[in-house]
Design a protein around this motif. Structure first.
Motif, PDB file in Angstrom:
ATOM      1  N   TYR A  55       0.819  -1.211   0.000  1.00  0.00           N
ATOM      2  CA  TYR A  55       0.000   0.000   0.000  1.00  0.00           C
ATOM      3  C   TYR A  55       0.856   1.266   0.000  1.00  0.00           C
ATOM      4  O   TYR A  55       0.465   2.281  -0.598  1.00  0.00           O
ATOM      5  CB  TYR A  55      -0.953  -0.018   1.197  1.00  0.00           C
ATOM      6  N   ILE A  56       2.017   1.225   0.658  1.00  0.00           N
ATOM      7  CA  ILE A  56       2.922   2.369   0.606  1.00  0.00           C
ATOM      8  C   ILE A  56       3.379   2.609  -0.833  1.00  0.00           C
ATOM      9  O   ILE A  56       3.362   3.740  -1.328  1.00  0.00           O
ATOM     10  CB  ILE A  56       4.144   2.137   1.519  1.00  0.00           C
ATOM     11  N   ALA A  57       3.803   1.533  -1.506  1.00  0.00           N
ATOM     12  CA  ALA A  57       4.293   1.667  -2.876  1.00  0.00           C
ATOM     13  C   ALA A  57       3.208   2.214  -3.801  1.00  0.00           C
ATOM     14  O   ALA A  57       3.472   3.091  -4.640  1.00  0.00           O
ATOM     15  CB  ALA A  57       4.799   0.317  -3.377  1.00  0.00           C
ATOM     16  N   THR A  58       1.981   1.718  -3.660  1.00  0.00           N
ATOM     17  CA  THR A  58       0.882   2.204  -4.491  1.00  0.00           C
ATOM     18  C   THR A  58       0.657   3.700  -4.279  1.00  0.00           C
ATOM     19  O   THR A  58       0.407   4.449  -5.229  1.00  0.00           O
ATOM     20  CB  THR A  58      -0.407   1.441  -4.162  1.00  0.00           C
ATOM     21  N   THR A 174      -4.078  -2.052   5.229  1.00  0.00           N
ATOM     22  CA  THR A 174      -4.907  -1.208   4.369  1.00  0.00           C
ATOM     23  C   THR A 174      -5.125   0.161   4.989  1.00  0.00           C
ATOM     24  O   THR A 174      -5.231   1.172   4.282  1.00  0.00           O
ATOM     25  CB  THR A 174      -6.269  -1.888   4.117  1.00  0.00           C
ATOM     26  N   LEU A 175      -5.198   0.206   6.309  1.00  0.00           N
ATOM     27  CA  LEU A 175      -5.389   1.470   6.998  1.00  0.00           C
ATOM     28  C   LEU A 175      -4.069   2.211   7.203  1.00  0.00           C
ATOM     29  O   LEU A 175      -3.998   3.432   7.063  1.00  0.00           O
ATOM     30  CB  LEU A 175      -6.053   1.227   8.361  1.00  0.00           C
ATOM     31  N   VAL A 176      -3.000   1.473   7.533  1.00  0.00           N
ATOM     32  CA  VAL A 176      -1.732   2.088   7.885  1.00  0.00           C
ATOM     33  C   VAL A 176      -0.916   2.460   6.649  1.00  0.00           C
ATOM     34  O   VAL A 176      -0.340   3.555   6.575  1.00  0.00           O
ATOM     35  CB  VAL A 176      -0.916   1.147   8.794  1.00  0.00           C
ATOM     36  N   GLY A 177      -0.857   1.551   5.656  1.00  0.00           N
ATOM     37  CA  GLY A 177      -0.007   1.758   4.484  1.00  0.00           C
ATOM     38  C   GLY A 177      -0.275   3.046   3.731  1.00  0.00           C
ATOM     39  O   GLY A 177       0.646   3.859   3.509  1.00  0.00           O
ATOM     40  N   PRO A 178      -1.543   3.312   3.317  1.00  0.00           N
ATOM     41  CA  PRO A 178      -1.800   4.559   2.586  1.00  0.00           C
ATOM     42  C   PRO A 178      -1.500   5.802   3.420  1.00  0.00           C
ATOM     43  O   PRO A 178      -1.072   6.826   2.872  1.00  0.00           O
ATOM     44  CB  PRO A 178      -3.296   4.457   2.263  1.00  0.00           C
ATOM     45  N   ALA A 179      -1.729   5.724   4.749  1.00  0.00           N
ATOM     46  CA  ALA A 179      -1.450   6.883   5.599  1.00  0.00           C
ATOM     47  C   ALA A 179       0.044   7.184   5.632  1.00  0.00           C
ATOM     48  O   ALA A 179       0.464   8.343   5.522  1.00  0.00           O
ATOM     49  CB  ALA A 179      -1.973   6.626   7.011  1.00  0.00           C
ATOM     50  N   ILE A 180       0.868   6.134   5.771  1.00  0.00           N
ATOM     51  CA  ILE A 180       2.318   6.325   5.795  1.00  0.00           C
ATOM     52  C   ILE A 180       2.813   6.844   4.439  1.00  0.00           C
ATOM     53  O   ILE A 180       3.557   7.828   4.353  1.00  0.00           O
ATOM     54  CB  ILE A 180       3.033   5.016   6.154  1.00  0.00           C
ATOM     55  N   GLY A 181       2.385   6.156   3.377  1.00  0.00           N
ATOM     56  CA  GLY A 181       2.799   6.578   2.040  1.00  0.00           C
ATOM     57  C   GLY A 181       2.344   7.979   1.713  1.00  0.00           C
ATOM     58  O   GLY A 181       3.099   8.781   1.142  1.00  0.00           O
ATOM     59  N   GLY A 182       1.099   8.314   2.092  1.00  0.00           N
ATOM     60  CA  GLY A 182       0.584   9.649   1.812  1.00  0.00           C
ATOM     61  C   GLY A 182       1.339  10.732   2.551  1.00  0.00           C
ATOM     62  O   GLY A 182       1.587  11.818   2.005  1.00  0.00           O
TER      63      GLY A 182
END
Length: 490
Positions: A55-58, A174-182
Motif C-alpha cells: 500500500y505504501i508503494a501504491t 490497508t489502513l496504515v499503508g496509505p497513511a504512511i505513504g501519503g
C-alpha cells in the motif's frame, strides 16, 4: 491418512499440547503470551511488512514517476511485484526444507530489505522495477512462511487464532499503508517511505533468528523445484495483466485466453509431474484439497472489483479522494473483524463459517450492483448500503478464512505439509492477480474509459459487481462440497 497426519503433528511438534489441552478452547491469551507470543509477533510481523509495503508503494508511485520518470512502466511496478510474490510463495516449501525455519525466515527478510533498499535508491524506472521484483520475492516468502511455520511452531489448537491474526494484518495494512505513504508523498519524500520499512525488517529478522527453531521436526519428502509450472504460472499472470492494459477488447480476450491456456497446461502437467507446484490431486475438485484451493481462489477473485471502488465513489457519489479511499477500506476492515471472530468460532462452527462466508460475499456484491451504479451526488441513503456491501464482502472472506486454511493443513498428506502451505499462498496471490486483470477487462468493456464520465462509471459499476457476483455464487456450491469432504473430520 487424516489420523496419521494428526498423530504426526501432535507427537513431533515441540509446542504440541497434551491430549487434555486439546479439549480446551484456545484463547487469544494462549497465542499472545510467552513463547507463542514471540512466534506470533515474528509471523504476523513479516506479513505486515509485506502488506504495508504494497500500500505504501501504491500511494507513492505518482511521486516516484514525477521524479525519475517511467510512466509507460507504471503498471509493471505492481505486476512484477505480484509475479515475484507468487514465485516466492511457490518456492517457500523448498526454502523451508533446505534452510530450516530460522534461516528461511531470515533469508526472506533480507531479500525483502534488499529490494526495499534498491527501491529507495532508484535513479530510474528499470532500477525501481528490479527493486520491486526483489521486494516481491522476499514478501512472497514471508507471507507463505507465516502459514507454513504456524503449524510447525504452534500447537494445533492455536492454528485458528494464528491464522486469524495473520489474515487480519492485511486489514491493518490497508489502513496504515496509505497513511504512511501519503504522509511521505505529501513532503516529496518517497524514498524515506521505503527507508522507514528497513528498521522493522531488521527487527523481525532478529526476533526470528533468536526464537525460531533451527530445524523442523516436520520431515517432508524431498521434492524438486517445478520450473515448468512456475514458468507457466508467471506467463499466465503476465499474459492476463498485459492484455488488461489495452483498451481493445480483442487484446483483453487474447490475454485472458492465453492465461487460461497456461493454467490448463499446469493442470495437465501437475497430474504426472514429479516436481509439483501443489500437493497431489489438488487440481481435482472431487478431493478435499482441490475443493479447498478452488474455494480460496473464488473468494479472492470475488473482492477484486475493490480496485475500482475509490474511483467509482468519487465519480458517482461525490466523495473526496481521502474519503473514497477510506470507504473502500471498509472491505479490509470487515475482513479483519471477521478474522478475529472466526478464529474463535471455527472449532465448533467451522462448517457454517465455510458456507456462510461466500453467502455474505454474494449479498455484498448484490448490494453494490444495486446501489453503486446510481449517481447519488453524496446521498447517504445510497452510501450506507454501499458501505454495508463492502463490509459484507470483507467479512464473508474473513469469516471463512481460518476454517479453510486449517482444513488445508489437516487435509494434506503428512509428507506434503510444506507444499500445501506454500501452495495455499500461491493460489491466493494468483487468484488476486488474475481477478485484478479480469476486473480491468470488465471495466474497460463496460466503458469506464470510453465513453467514460458518469455514464461509463455507472455502467462499469454494474458490470463489475454483476460479473464478479458469479464467483461467490459458484463458491457456495464448492463450499458445500468442502463441507461434505472435510466437515466430518473437523
Amino acid at each position: 491418512m487424516q489420523s496419521n497426519t494428526h498423530q504426526t503433528l501432535a507427537s513431533n511438534s515441540e509446542n504440541a499440547a497434551s491430549a487434555g489441552d486439546e479439549e480446551v478452547p484456545a484463547g487469544w491469551g494462549d497465542l499472545l503470551s510467552g513463547k507463542n507470543g514471540v512466534y506470533a509477533l515474528a509471523l504476523a510481523g513479516g506479513v505486515t511488512l509485506h502488506a504495508v509495503n504494497m500500500y505504501i508503494a501504491t500511494t507513492v508511485m505518482p511521486s516516484v514517476i514525477a521524479e525519475i520518470g517511467g510512466l509507460d512502466f507504471y503498471a509493471w511496478a505492481t505486476t512484477l511485484f505480484v509475479v515475484a510474490s507468487i514465485l516466492g510463495a511457490a518456492l517457500t516449501a523448498k526454502l523451508l526444507k533446505r534452510s530450516g525455519p530460522r534461516s528461511a525466515y531470515v533469508i526472506a527478510t533480507l531479500l525483502f530489505g534488499t529490494g526495499t533498499l534498491i527501491c529507495s535508491l532508484a535513479i530510474n524506472m528499470p532500477v525501481m522495477l528490479v527493486g520491486r521484483s526483489v521486494q516481491g520475492l522476499g514478501g512472497g516468502f514471508l507471507y507463505a512462511l507465516a502459514y507454513g511455520l504456524t503449524r510447525i511452531v504452534l500447537p494445533e489448537r492455536l492454528w485458528g487464532r494464528a491464522i486469524g491474526l495473520i489474515s487480519a494484518m492485511f486489514g491493518v495494512a490497508t489502513l496504515v499503508g496509505p497513511a504512511i505513504g501519503g504522509a511521505f508523498a505529501e513532503y516529496s519524500a518517497w524514498r524515506a517511505a521505503f527507508w522507514s520499512l528497513l528498521p522493522f525488517a531488521g527487527m523481525f529478522a532478529l526476533v526470528a533468528y533468536l526464537t525460531l527453531p533451527r530445524s523442523s521436526w516436520d520431515k517432508n519428502e524431498r521434492s524438486s523445484v517445478p520450473f515448468l509450472q512456475l514458468a507457466l504460472l508467471t506467463g499466465a499472470v503476465l499474459a492476463v495483466s498485459a492484455g488488461s492494459l489495452s483498451a481493445d477488447l480483442k487484446w483483453n480476450m487474447a490475454g485472458l485466453a492465453a492465461g487460461l491456456g497456461m493454467i490448463a497446461c499446469i493442470t495437465a502437467i501437475e497430474r504426472k509431474a514429479g516436481a509439483r507446484l501443489l500437493p497431489r490431486k489438488s487440481f481435482n475438485i472431487a478431493t478435499p484439497l482441490g475443493a479447498l484451493y478452488l474455494t480460496i481462489a473464488l473468494l479472492m477473485a470475488s473482492m477484486q472489483p475493490e480496485i475500482f471502488v475509490p474511483y467509482l465513489l468519487q465519480k458517482l457519489h461525490a466523495q473526496s479522494p481521502l474519503w473514497a479511499g477510506y470507504l473502500a477500506a471498509l472491505m479490509a476492515i470487515g475482513w479483519t473483524a471477521a478474522s478475529f471472530l472466526s478464529s474463535r468460532w471455527h472449532e465448533k462452527r467451522g462448517d457454517r463459517l465455510v458456507l456462510g462466508g461466500p453467502l455474505l460475499v454474494l449479498i455484498g456484491l448484490i448490494l453494490l450492483a444495486v446501489f453503486l451504479p446510481v449517481h447519488g451526488a453524496g446521498d447517504w441513503t445510497l452510501l450506507l448500503p454501499i458501505c454495508l456491501g463492502l463490509i459484507l464482502i470483507g467479512f464473508g472472506i474473513g469469516l471463512a478464512w481460518p476454517s479453510l486454511v486449517t482444513r488445508v493443513y489437516q487435509s494434506a498428506p503428512a509428507t506434503e505439509q510444506d507444499l500445501a502451505a506454500g501452495g495455499m499462498t500461491t493460489v491466493q496471490l494468483f487468484a488476486m492477480a488474475f481477478g485484478t486483470a479480469c476486473a480491468g477487462m470488465v471495466a474497460n468493456f463496460a466503458g469506464i474509459a470510453d465513453p467514460g464520465g458518469v455514464g461509463g462509471a455507472s455502467s462499469a459499476a454494474l458490470w463489475l459487481a454483476g460479473v464478479f457476483a458469479l464467483a461467490p455464487a459458484l463458491c457456495i456450491v464448492i463450499a458445500l462440497k468442502v463441507v461434505r469432504l472435510t466437515g466430518a473430520k473437523h
